[in-house]
Enzyme design. Structure first.
Site, PDB file in Angstrom:
ATOM      1  N   TYR A 128      51.007 -39.843  64.062  1.00 33.85           N
ATOM      2  CA  TYR A 128      50.271 -41.074  63.780  1.00 33.85           C
ATOM      3  C   TYR A 128      48.790 -40.800  63.592  1.00 33.85           C
ATOM      4  CZ  TYR A 128      47.408 -45.128  64.927  1.00 33.85           C
ATOM      5  OH  TYR A 128      46.416 -46.077  64.925  1.00 33.85           O
ATOM      6  N   LYS A 131      46.238 -41.092  60.243  1.00 35.69           N
ATOM      7  CA  LYS A 131      45.009 -41.894  60.189  1.00 35.69           C
ATOM      8  C   LYS A 131      43.800 -41.024  59.851  1.00 35.69           C
ATOM      9  CE  LYS A 131      44.619 -45.720  61.004  1.00 35.69           C
ATOM     10  NZ  LYS A 131      44.672 -46.904  60.091  1.00 35.69           N
ATOM     11  N   THR A 190      41.192 -45.495  64.092  1.00 36.32           N
ATOM     12  CA  THR A 190      41.527 -45.463  65.520  1.00 36.32           C
ATOM     13  C   THR A 190      40.738 -44.375  66.227  1.00 36.32           C
ATOM     14  OG1 THR A 190      43.337 -44.971  67.084  1.00 36.32           O
ATOM     15  CG2 THR A 190      43.488 -43.984  64.919  1.00 36.32           C
ATOM     16  N   ASP A 191      40.532 -44.560  67.529  1.00 33.00           N
ATOM     17  CA  ASP A 191      39.875 -43.519  68.320  1.00 33.00           C
ATOM     18  C   ASP A 191      40.745 -42.275  68.472  1.00 33.00           C
ATOM     19  OD1 ASP A 191      41.780 -44.580  70.023  1.00 33.00           O
ATOM     20  OD2 ASP A 191      40.428 -44.859  71.719  1.00 33.00           O
ATOM     21  N   GLU A 192      42.047 -42.406  68.160  1.00 40.32           N
ATOM     22  CA  GLU A 192      42.957 -41.271  68.346  1.00 40.32           C
ATOM     23  C   GLU A 192      42.692 -40.130  67.365  1.00 40.32           C
ATOM     24  OE1 GLU A 192      47.019 -41.876  69.264  1.00 40.32           O
ATOM     25  OE2 GLU A 192      46.738 -43.948  69.917  1.00 40.32           O
TER      26      GLU A 192
END
Length: 404
Positions: free
Chosen positions: A162, A166, A136-138
């Site tokens: 979260y 990741k 994810t870009d997060e």
């Protein structure tokens, strides 16, 4: 997508991953229908946010198989790898809803980190020839307004449980690539939206709230922005990476559509034909709730590396949103069963059970549950320490009786 330029891959199995969610189900359908010589295995736990409806169209296809299993159970993973002689893994499986991660972070670490470890180790033992890890870009963390878009070489700075899980999974992926030469590719995508998405995410959740004539629940002031990619474009991006991407590389899937939560409210109210131009109109349709403990203001990634492989975004946000609304208006209330609790602020998930925040706070604590189990329905006056002491004394007494 034009697939004529792609090599004629003859591998028997193309994909294993938890795929009854969104967007994995889109990609599974795409691979199964576009490449009939690929044998696709959909491996899924069927957790709270999954449904077999998402791949029902593939039932009866000779090149598609569904297997129920859990990526945190090595026996489940190894069984499927051996049974189907899998050669390629697309690892979509993850606990992915940020709101839930603040209240149930252990489950996120278990699935996202340990589950990834299980898949990697099983892949190493089995001899997987390609492993595509969906991140994810997060993991990049918050990007200030006006700052340059982040490339794949930018530092990771996750800010919530979260995204931290990741990023930790990515470290495991990197370690297996370096230590065991596992053929890995990592993909970091912007937010995905479109039909078939479980309505815990903001767009389907807002659509379903409007369907029920309920207020839109906006965290904080609604100013945080996210970049959105339509599910069909994600499929094209993954297809491009799969057939043209290089082992050992990381690819951003980056959109040009950066939209704030407040803008999403206005766009949806407009599609539904509801007034939203005055503060009075908005007060009738929007309810501002408490914000997350920390809410990144924006994410911004540079997609030029993927663009060099030939991918480009085709669906702009307004067109994709209208298509998405149309689907949820027709199917949203029947696709997953009862979603009433999901449509509240900060729902809580435990296993396959979903609670409202208020319901969950009213449940007995873990200690209270232990005491009730020990005493039955009568009121238990003991603290946990006293209960442990009592149990130890009872055990010692039983041992002493057995000696005599």
């Amino acid at each position: 997508m034009d697939t004529s330029a792609y090599p004629n891959w003859e591998h028997q199995i193309r994909a294993v991953g938890e795929c009854e969610e969104h967007p994995p189900c889109w990609f599974v359908r795409h691979l199964t229908l576009t490449y009939p010589h690929y044998h696709i295995i959909s491996f899924d736990k069927l957790d709270y946010c999954a449904t077999l409806n998402n791949t029902r169209i593939l039932d009866g296809r000779t090149n598609f198989t569904f297997e129920q299993g859990d990526i945190t159970l090595p026996a489940d993973v190894k069984r499927v790898l051996r049974k189907h002689k899998v050669d390629t893994i697309f690892h979509f499986a993850a606990q992915s809803h940020v709101d839930l991660s603040f209240g149930n972070s252990y489950q996120f670490t278990n699935t996202n980190v340990y589950g990834t470890h299980v898949l990697l180790e099983s892949s190493r033992e089995h001899g997987i020839t390609r492993f595509i890890h969906i991140s994810t870009d997060e993991v990049y963390g918050d990007v200030p307004i006006g700052a340059a878009d982040l490339s794949e070489t930018s530092l990771l700075a996750p800010t919530n449980p979260y995204s931290a899980s990741k990023a930790a999974a990515e470290m495991m992926v990197s370690a297996y690539r370096k230590s065991f030469k596992l053929p890995l590719i990592t993909v970091r995508s912007n937010n995905v939206y479109g039909p078939h998405q479980f309505p815990e995410k903001i767009i389907p959740k807002f659509i379903m709230l409007l369907q029920r004539s309920s207020k839109l629940l906006v965290h904080g002031d609604g100013s945080p922005t996210r970049r959105y990619v339509y599910a069909g474009d994600i499929v094209d991006a993954l297809d491009t990476i799969f057939h043209r991407g290089d082992i050992g590389q990381i690819y951003n899937i980056a959109s040009k559509d950066e939209i704030s939560n407040t803008e999403i409210c206005h766009k949806l109210l407009d599609i539904f034909g509801l007034p939203h131009l005055t503060s009075g109109d908005l007060e009738m349709r929007v309810q501002y709730t408490e914000d997350r403990p920390f809410n990144d203001q924006r994410y911004a990634t540079d997609g030029s590396k993927l663009a060099a492989l030939g991918w480009k975004q085709k669906t702009d946000f307004d067109d994709g949103l209208r298509t998405t609304v149309d689907w949820y208006r027709r199917f949203g209330e029947v696709w997953w069963g009862d979603i009433s609790r999901v449509l509240t602020s900060f729902p809580v998930v435990e296993g396959t059970e979903i609670w409202t925040k208020e319901e969950h706070e009213a449940l007995p604590s873990d200690d209270e549950g232990r005491l009730e189990e020990f005493y039955g329905e009568q009121e238990a006056p003991w603290t946990t320490g006293a209960l442990n002491h009592l149990q130890n004394m009872q055990g010692a007494a039983k041992r002493e009786d057995s000696v005599h």
